[in-house]
Structures are given as structure tokens and as C-alpha cells.
Design an enzyme around this catalytic site. Structure first.
Site, mmCIF file in Angstrom:
data_model
loop_
_atom_site.group_PDB
_atom_site.id
_atom_site.type_symbol
_atom_site.label_atom_id
_atom_site.label_comp_id
_atom_site.label_asym_id
_atom_site.label_seq_id
_atom_site.Cartn_x
_atom_site.Cartn_y
_atom_site.Cartn_z
ATOM 1 C CG PHE A 86 41.402 -13.770 41.620
ATOM 2 C CD1 PHE A 86 42.196 -12.873 40.684
ATOM 3 C CD2 PHE A 86 42.005 -14.267 43.072
ATOM 4 C CE1 PHE A 86 43.665 -12.448 41.242
ATOM 5 C CE2 PHE A 86 43.320 -13.724 43.363
ATOM 6 C CZ PHE A 86 44.101 -12.746 42.475
ATOM 7 C CG HIS A 91 48.478 -18.030 43.074
ATOM 8 N ND1 HIS A 91 49.761 -17.328 43.257
ATOM 9 C CD2 HIS A 91 47.624 -17.244 43.667
ATOM 10 C CE1 HIS A 91 49.512 -16.192 43.809
ATOM 11 N NE2 HIS A 91 48.073 -16.420 44.199
ATOM 12 C CB ILE A 151 43.604 -16.862 37.308
ATOM 13 C CG1 ILE A 151 42.631 -16.453 36.174
ATOM 14 C CG2 ILE A 151 45.177 -16.421 37.105
ATOM 15 C CD1 ILE A 151 42.824 -14.905 35.840
ATOM 16 C CB SER A 157 48.532 -14.538 46.909
ATOM 17 O OG SER A 157 48.206 -13.962 45.968
ATOM 18 C CG MET A 158 47.087 -8.406 48.524
ATOM 19 S SD MET A 158 45.107 -7.883 48.291
ATOM 20 C CE MET A 158 44.495 -8.658 50.023
ATOM 21 C CG ASP A 217 51.712 -18.628 40.987
ATOM 22 O OD1 ASP A 217 50.707 -18.170 40.265
ATOM 23 O OD2 ASP A 217 51.962 -18.446 42.138
#
Length: 245
Positions: free
Chosen positions: A135, A227, A138, A74-75, A199
Site C-alpha cells: 500500500f 497520493h 501505491i 485519504s481514509m 494520484d
């Protein structure tokens, strides 16, 4: 000669999220595996008044040995791409996991809807804990094991110190503003990816765009994952990861 594998977590999380993958890889004597907290997350030091990708990636790069393989969820993909661009000797290979060089969605790019990011940024100022919890939900959305995935994420989140408020807010800003598509396109080392078809944060359609940006890019897609495929489909994920390593 051992390969240096560095596991990097996403926004709001910490290095404990890699526990299952770490355990699966540790049995291979040819791999030296470490999971690191991003600056400001999981108790990792961050004493600045603002949070920028350049400054945070500089701190992270100091912890990396040369020729490391970065597995970035991810980030953390932004960190991996930035470090590979500015410290190429540090990075032998990047494996993106549900990640992208640009996260903000638009008519021209598949990503997180701008209003969703804005809602998170506004909620973070009033209730950080609830915002991180949302979060987590999600991240698991779409997974056939969503409730179990959230439970695992929540458990691992509690194993390390809470993230710095500055890092939480700054991290969301990175997701909103950082555009590393040109840097991604210019990278010379191998870049691979593992994505979940379901995702909700990084749409699988972005994989086609990444191929266009960098024709050397290669990716595997887990058809029933979202995700966090390294949690929901750990065995499949580890099998793919080992082949990529």
C-alpha cells in the site's frame, strides 16, 4: 485566539506521517497543531471486535476541541465528514488531502478499482505486513520522488505501534463500503481539498464530482504530486495549507 489544527492520517499509517507538516506549522503562534492516531492505529486503543466508522469516529470526536480544523488524508476524510455531520460544533473547517467521501470506483465514480481493494482485503488475512508495504508503494506511485516517499512513509510507520488487525481490516472495509456523498453535499462549514494530479488511489477527476456535490467546495491540485503531496512536495503543500488555514 489560536486555531485548533488536527492532522489525521490515512489507512495503515499513524500520526508520525505528519511530522514534516507539523514542524512547519508549529512556528506559527496562532496555530495549535496536533496530529492524532485514528482509533486502532499507531497504538491508539481499540478493544471492540469490529470496526465501524460510527464507533471509531465517536472515539476520535472525544479528542477534538470545538471549532477544530481537520486536515484529513485519504481514509481520514471519511472520519472528518462523519464527525462534521454528527458533531458540527467540533468542526470549523475540513481540508481533505487526497481524500473523498466515497473511495470505491465504478463507471459512475472515480475511485479505487474494486478488484484492487479486494486483493488488499484477501492479502491482509495472510500477510498484513506485506500488504501495508504494498500500500505504501501505491501511495507513492506516480510521484517523481517515489522511492524517497516510500522510504519516508516506511520510517514514520515504524515510529509508532503497529495497527490493530481489526482496525486494518475494518479500515479497508470502510474504503470499500462507506458512501458519504450525501453528507458531504449537506455540510455547511468550509470544505477544501489538496490533491495530486498523479494520484493512483484517489483520481484527480474526483475533484470535479466533489464540486458538483457541494458547490462551496474548493480545491488545489499539485501537478506533479500523487497520493502523499505533503511528503513529495512538502513546501508547496505547506504553502497551500497555510493559505487555507
Amino acid at each position: 485566539m489560536q486555531k485548533n489544527i488536527v492532522l489525521l492520517h490515512g489507512w495503515g499509517m499513524n500520526k508520525a506521517v505528519w511530522q514534516l507538516v507539523n514542524d512547519a506549522l508549529q512556528s506559527n503562534p496562532d496555530l495549535h497543531v496536533r496530529a492524532l492516531n485514528l482509533p486502532g492505529f499507531g497504538g491508539a486503543n481499540w478493544e471492540r471486535d469490529s470496526y465501524t466508522l460510527t464507533a471509531a469516529a465517536d472515539e476520535l470526536a472525544q479528542q477534538l476541541e470545538d471549532n477544530s480544523i481537520l486536515v484529513a488524508w485519504s481514509m481520514a476524510g471519511l472520519f472528518a465528514i462523519d464527525i462534521a455531520t454528527r458533531y458540527p460544533q467540533k468542526v470549523a473547517k475540513i481540508i481533505l488531502v487526497g481524500s473523498s467521501p466515497f473511495f470505491l470506483g465504478s463507471a459512475q465514480w472515480n475511485g479505487i478499482k474494486p478488484d484492487v481493494l479486494q486483493q488488499f482485503m484477501e492479502a491482509l488475512t495472510t500477510n498484513p505486513a506485506k500488504t501495508v508495504e504494498r500500500f505504501l508503494a501505491i501511495q507513492a506511485m506516480g510521484s517523481e520522488h517515489a522511492k524517497d516517499d516510500i522510504k519516508c512513509l516506511r520510517t514514520w510507520l515504524a515510529q509508532e505501534a503497529p495497527a490493530s488487525p481489526i482496525a486494518l481490516a475494518g479500515g479497508l472495509n470502510l474504503l470499500k463500503e462507506c458512501d458519504l456523498r450525501q453528507q458531504f453535499a449537506a455540510l455547511q462549514m468550509p470544505i477544501l481539498g489538496i490533491f495530486g494530479r498523479l494520484d493512483a488511489l484517489v483520481p484527480v477527476k474526483v475533484v470535479d464530482e466533489l464540486y458538483k456535490l457541494n458547490p462551496a467546495f474548493r480545491a488545489e491540485i499539485l501537478p506533479k504530486a500523487s497520493h502523499a503531496p505533503f511528503i513529495s512536495h512538502r513546501e508547496d503543500f505547506v504553502s497551500i495549507l497555510k493559505s487555507m488555514l
